[in-house]
Design a protein around this motif. Structure first.
Motif, PDB file in Angstrom:
ATOM      1  N   SER A 103       8.992   0.023  15.691  1.00  0.00           N
ATOM      2  CA  SER A 103       8.896  -0.208  14.250  1.00  0.00           C
ATOM      3  C   SER A 103       8.262   1.031  13.618  1.00  0.00           C
ATOM      4  O   SER A 103       7.595   1.826  14.290  1.00  0.00           O
ATOM      5  CB  SER A 103       8.026  -1.423  13.962  1.00  0.00           C
ATOM      6  OG  SER A 103       6.661  -1.105  14.193  1.00  0.00           O
ATOM      7  N   HIS A 104       8.448   1.166  12.306  1.00  0.00           N
ATOM      8  CA  HIS A 104       7.897   2.322  11.601  1.00  0.00           C
ATOM      9  C   HIS A 104       6.377   2.417  11.790  1.00  0.00           C
ATOM     10  O   HIS A 104       5.850   3.482  12.112  1.00  0.00           O
ATOM     11  CB  HIS A 104       8.256   2.231  10.119  1.00  0.00           C
ATOM     12  CG  HIS A 104       7.781   3.399   9.324  1.00  0.00           C
ATOM     13  ND1 HIS A 104       8.339   4.649   9.443  1.00  0.00           N
ATOM     14  CD2 HIS A 104       6.773   3.522   8.430  1.00  0.00           C
ATOM     15  CE1 HIS A 104       7.698   5.496   8.633  1.00  0.00           C
ATOM     16  NE2 HIS A 104       6.744   4.830   8.015  1.00  0.00           N
ATOM     17  N   GLY A 105       5.699   1.297  11.627  1.00  0.00           N
ATOM     18  CA  GLY A 105       4.240   1.307  11.739  1.00  0.00           C
ATOM     19  C   GLY A 105       3.761   1.698  13.130  1.00  0.00           C
ATOM     20  O   GLY A 105       2.825   2.492  13.285  1.00  0.00           O
ATOM     21  N   ALA A 154      -1.080   0.445   9.996  1.00  0.00           N
ATOM     22  CA  ALA A 154      -0.877   1.842  10.402  1.00  0.00           C
ATOM     23  C   ALA A 154      -0.864   2.739   9.163  1.00  0.00           C
ATOM     24  O   ALA A 154      -1.489   3.806   9.139  1.00  0.00           O
ATOM     25  CB  ALA A 154       0.436   1.981  11.186  1.00  0.00           C
ATOM     26  N   GLU A 155      -0.194   2.293   8.099  1.00  0.00           N
ATOM     27  CA  GLU A 155      -0.162   3.104   6.867  1.00  0.00           C
ATOM     28  C   GLU A 155      -1.513   3.063   6.143  1.00  0.00           C
ATOM     29  O   GLU A 155      -1.901   4.021   5.490  1.00  0.00           O
ATOM     30  CB  GLU A 155       0.952   2.632   5.919  1.00  0.00           C
ATOM     31  CG  GLU A 155       2.372   2.727   6.482  1.00  0.00           C
ATOM     32  CD  GLU A 155       2.932   4.144   6.566  1.00  0.00           C
ATOM     33  OE1 GLU A 155       2.241   5.122   6.188  1.00  0.00           O
ATOM     34  OE2 GLU A 155       4.090   4.266   7.031  1.00  0.00           O
ATOM     35  N   VAL A 156      -2.215   1.930   6.273  1.00  0.00           N
ATOM     36  CA  VAL A 156      -3.555   1.846   5.676  1.00  0.00           C
ATOM     37  C   VAL A 156      -4.475   2.862   6.356  1.00  0.00           C
ATOM     38  O   VAL A 156      -5.184   3.626   5.692  1.00  0.00           O
ATOM     39  CB  VAL A 156      -4.135   0.422   5.818  1.00  0.00           C
ATOM     40  CG1 VAL A 156      -5.604   0.390   5.431  1.00  0.00           C
ATOM     41  CG2 VAL A 156      -3.331  -0.574   4.964  1.00  0.00           C
ATOM     42  N   ALA A 166       5.393   3.477  15.274  1.00  0.00           N
ATOM     43  CA  ALA A 166       5.735   4.885  15.482  1.00  0.00           C
ATOM     44  C   ALA A 166       4.750   5.803  14.752  1.00  0.00           C
ATOM     45  O   ALA A 166       4.356   6.849  15.274  1.00  0.00           O
ATOM     46  CB  ALA A 166       7.168   5.147  14.995  1.00  0.00           C
ATOM     47  N   VAL A 167       4.336   5.392  13.565  1.00  0.00           N
ATOM     48  CA  VAL A 167       3.369   6.206  12.810  1.00  0.00           C
ATOM     49  C   VAL A 167       2.027   6.223  13.543  1.00  0.00           C
ATOM     50  O   VAL A 167       1.347   7.253  13.597  1.00  0.00           O
ATOM     51  CB  VAL A 167       3.221   5.674  11.366  1.00  0.00           C
ATOM     52  CG1 VAL A 167       2.016   6.295  10.664  1.00  0.00           C
ATOM     53  CG2 VAL A 167       4.501   5.960  10.576  1.00  0.00           C
ATOM     54  N   ALA A 168       1.666   5.092  14.154  1.00  0.00           N
ATOM     55  CA  ALA A 168       0.416   5.051  14.934  1.00  0.00           C
ATOM     56  C   ALA A 168       0.471   6.092  16.048  1.00  0.00           C
ATOM     57  O   ALA A 168      -0.461   6.883  16.244  1.00  0.00           O
ATOM     58  CB  ALA A 168       0.205   3.645  15.500  1.00  0.00           C
ATOM     59  N   GLY A 227       1.122  11.859  10.547  1.00  0.00           N
ATOM     60  CA  GLY A 227       1.627  10.979  11.611  1.00  0.00           C
ATOM     61  C   GLY A 227       3.124  10.749  11.564  1.00  0.00           C
ATOM     62  O   GLY A 227       3.681  10.091  12.449  1.00  0.00           O
ATOM     63  N   HIS A 228       3.793  11.279  10.550  1.00  0.00           N
ATOM     64  CA  HIS A 228       5.208  10.962  10.365  1.00  0.00           C
ATOM     65  C   HIS A 228       6.169  11.967  11.000  1.00  0.00           C
ATOM     66  O   HIS A 228       7.329  11.628  11.234  1.00  0.00           O
ATOM     67  CB  HIS A 228       5.536  10.792   8.876  1.00  0.00           C
ATOM     68  CG  HIS A 228       5.090   9.466   8.316  1.00  0.00           C
ATOM     69  ND1 HIS A 228       3.770   9.062   8.317  1.00  0.00           N
ATOM     70  CD2 HIS A 228       5.791   8.435   7.751  1.00  0.00           C
ATOM     71  CE1 HIS A 228       3.672   7.852   7.769  1.00  0.00           C
ATOM     72  NE2 HIS A 228       4.894   7.446   7.419  1.00  0.00           N
ATOM     73  N   THR A 229       5.726  13.203  11.268  1.00  0.00           N
ATOM     74  CA  THR A 229       6.640  14.192  11.864  1.00  0.00           C
ATOM     75  C   THR A 229       7.038  13.726  13.264  1.00  0.00           C
ATOM     76  O   THR A 229       8.225  13.551  13.569  1.00  0.00           O
ATOM     77  CB  THR A 229       5.967  15.581  11.935  1.00  0.00           C
ATOM     78  OG1 THR A 229       5.552  15.928  10.617  1.00  0.00           O
ATOM     79  CG2 THR A 229       6.925  16.630  12.459  1.00  0.00           C
ATOM     80  N   VAL A 253       0.805  -1.221   0.000  1.00  0.00           N
ATOM     81  CA  VAL A 253       0.000   0.000   0.000  1.00  0.00           C
ATOM     82  C   VAL A 253       0.837   1.270   0.000  1.00  0.00           C
ATOM     83  O   VAL A 253       0.318   2.351  -0.230  1.00  0.00           O
ATOM     84  CB  VAL A 253      -0.975   0.051   1.209  1.00  0.00           C
ATOM     85  CG1 VAL A 253      -1.907  -1.151   1.190  1.00  0.00           C
ATOM     86  CG2 VAL A 253      -0.233   0.157   2.533  1.00  0.00           C
ATOM     87  N   ASP A 254       2.139   1.117   0.246  1.00  0.00           N
ATOM     88  CA  ASP A 254       2.949   2.322   0.406  1.00  0.00           C
ATOM     89  C   ASP A 254       4.219   2.277  -0.447  1.00  0.00           C
ATOM     90  O   ASP A 254       4.336   2.967  -1.455  1.00  0.00           O
ATOM     91  CB  ASP A 254       3.272   2.510   1.902  1.00  0.00           C
ATOM     92  CG  ASP A 254       3.795   3.899   2.226  1.00  0.00           C
ATOM     93  OD1 ASP A 254       4.024   4.681   1.289  1.00  0.00           O
ATOM     94  OD2 ASP A 254       3.972   4.216   3.415  1.00  0.00           O
ATOM     95  N   ALA A 255       5.177   1.406  -0.066  1.00  0.00           N
ATOM     96  CA  ALA A 255       6.493   1.463  -0.710  1.00  0.00           C
ATOM     97  C   ALA A 255       6.451   1.209  -2.221  1.00  0.00           C
ATOM     98  O   ALA A 255       7.193   1.825  -2.982  1.00  0.00           O
ATOM     99  CB  ALA A 255       7.440   0.472  -0.035  1.00  0.00           C
TER     100      ALA A 255
END
Ligand SMILES: NC(=O)c1ccc[n+]([C@@H]2O[C@H](COP(=O)([O-])OP(=O)(O)OC[C@H]3O[C@@H](n4cnc5c(N)ncnc54)[C@H](O)[C@@H]3O)[C@@H](O)[C@H]2O)c1
Ligand SMILES: [Zn+2]
Length: 350
Positions: A244-246, A173-175, A248-250, A230-232, A126-128
């Motif tokens: 993990s990235h997910g 999380a990215e979804v 952390a984004v959450a 959510g990424h800043t 869904v992202d990369a």
């Protein structure tokens, strides 16, 4: 290859067929993969070889370790040995690490050969894999790369359905992020069904949000920035709390939701937090090193003369990008480190 957008094929067992865009002149296929995904890459290689193509399956180091110039060089040399030409194709089978490295190699080898991506993680699907960014890490994440699209992205829902729980949650999380910035129905779907949400809808909808956003902004001049919701704070949490990235984004979305509530009157911040919990993702980082996190948020500023900007929500599906001051960053960090009513936080004295 090039600037035209890829076909996206989503289906159960999709890895078994429809991998390559039909065209003349292709005689060689290099398949790049790593670790677990090799179990999917090898049978794919056998099937393609059975059609008369010369196929090599190239194993990369696992995870992020694949994204280096040294690995790229090893792959270029393997492609030389295969006698690859510009008519031939590279297929990347794996998570975002494999598609990022594979896309970079394909875009640069012989000044560009065809790439096909078969993302095997939810985050990859869904992202990369979508949006045309490829790259490697050189003294910092993703600092060297090019914009280039594959001709086709093949997403096998059976592969994604079998993902280990942590990889599934991280992709979710990215979804959710995609839904929050651009698809109310996707948010409603996750709210209702959580991790059991229909994967075809999840992957299709989240991918559509990214495709639509990057379509007119491939080089990240403006609108593409909304994908950083959510990424800043997320990036700062990822580095300083070692999540993990997910995950952390959450946490970053909870922080951005709280700031949105304050600055734009966003009314769904509690609803957002409840969905994150339902997905089994964290909503706070109580042990976060605040000073380190603030320093990391500030590092963004140095790359952008306009100061720290955050993606906020006016409502679900209505993102805005706003410059934020120090006090606002404090507010964002408070939202994910202050004691919560759920009582899960450690006390200051441990
Ligand atoms: N190009 C972009 O726009 C973009 C966007 C987001 C992320 N990324 C990049 O994507 C990478 C992260 O991608 P990722 O989260 O997919 O991680 P990953 O590719 O590093 O894979 C994580 C782990 O999952 C394993 N794995 C892969 N498929 C599996 C499967 N089906 N079952 C079990 N295990 C499997 C891998 O072997 C690896 O150990 C980062 O390098 C990030 O920079 C790029
Ligand atoms: Zn992300």
């Amino acid at each position: 290859m090039g600037v035209s957008h890829p076909d996206i094929v989503i289906g159960r067992g999709a890895l078994a067929d429809e991998i390559l865009v039909p065209r003349d002149g292709r005689t060689r296929v290099a398949i790049l993969s790593q670790d677990t995904a090799m179990g999917m890459a090898r049978p794919l290689g056998e099937r393609l070889a059975a059609t008369g193509l010369a196929v090599e399956v190239i194993a990369l180091p696992d995870g992020e370790a694949a994204k280096t110039l040294e690995v790229a060089q090893d792959v270029y040399l393997a492609l030389n040995r295969m006698g690859m030409t510009r008519h031939d194709s590279l297929v990347a089978v794996g998570g975002g690490s494999v598609t990022d490295l594979g896309g970079f190699v394909a875009a640069t080898y012989l000044r560009g050969i065809e790439a096909v991506y078969c993302p095997t993680t939810l985050l990859g699907a869904v992202d990369a894999a979508i949006g045309g960014k490829t790259g490697v890490n050189v003294g910092g994440k993703n600092l060297v790369g090019v914009f280039a699209h594959p001709t086709r992205i093949v997403i096998d829902l059976e592969v994604l359905a079998a993902l280990p729980a942590p990889l599934m949650r991280q992709g979710m999380a990215e979804v959710l992020k995609a839904g929050l910035v651009g698809d109310l129905e996707l948010v409603a779907l996750l709210e209702r069904d959580g991790l059991t949400a229909d994967l075809e809808a999840v992957v299709g909808r989240a991918g559509d949000v990214k495709v639509a956003v990057v379509r007119d902004d491939i080089r990240e001049a403006g609108r593409r920035a909304i994908l950083n919701y959510g990424h800043t704070i997320g990036h700062a949490v990822e580095v300083s709390a070692g999540l993990s990235h997910g995950e952390a984004v959450a946490i970053g979305m909870v922080a951005a939701g709280a700031v949105s509530k304050e600055l734009t009157g966003f009314s769904a911040s509690d609803r957002q937090t409840a969905i994150i919990e339902k997905l089994g993702l964290p909503t706070s980082a109580p042990a976060l090193d605040r000073d380190e996190a603030k320093r990391l948020v500030g590092l963004d500023k140095k790359r952008d003369s306009t100061g720290v900007r955050m993606v906020l929500l006016e409502a679900i599906g209505h993102p805005v990008v706003k410059p934020v001051d120090d006090a606002t960053i404090d507010l964002a960090l408070d939202a994910v480190t202050a004691p919560s009513e759920h009582g899960q936080r450690e006390t200051a004295n441990g």
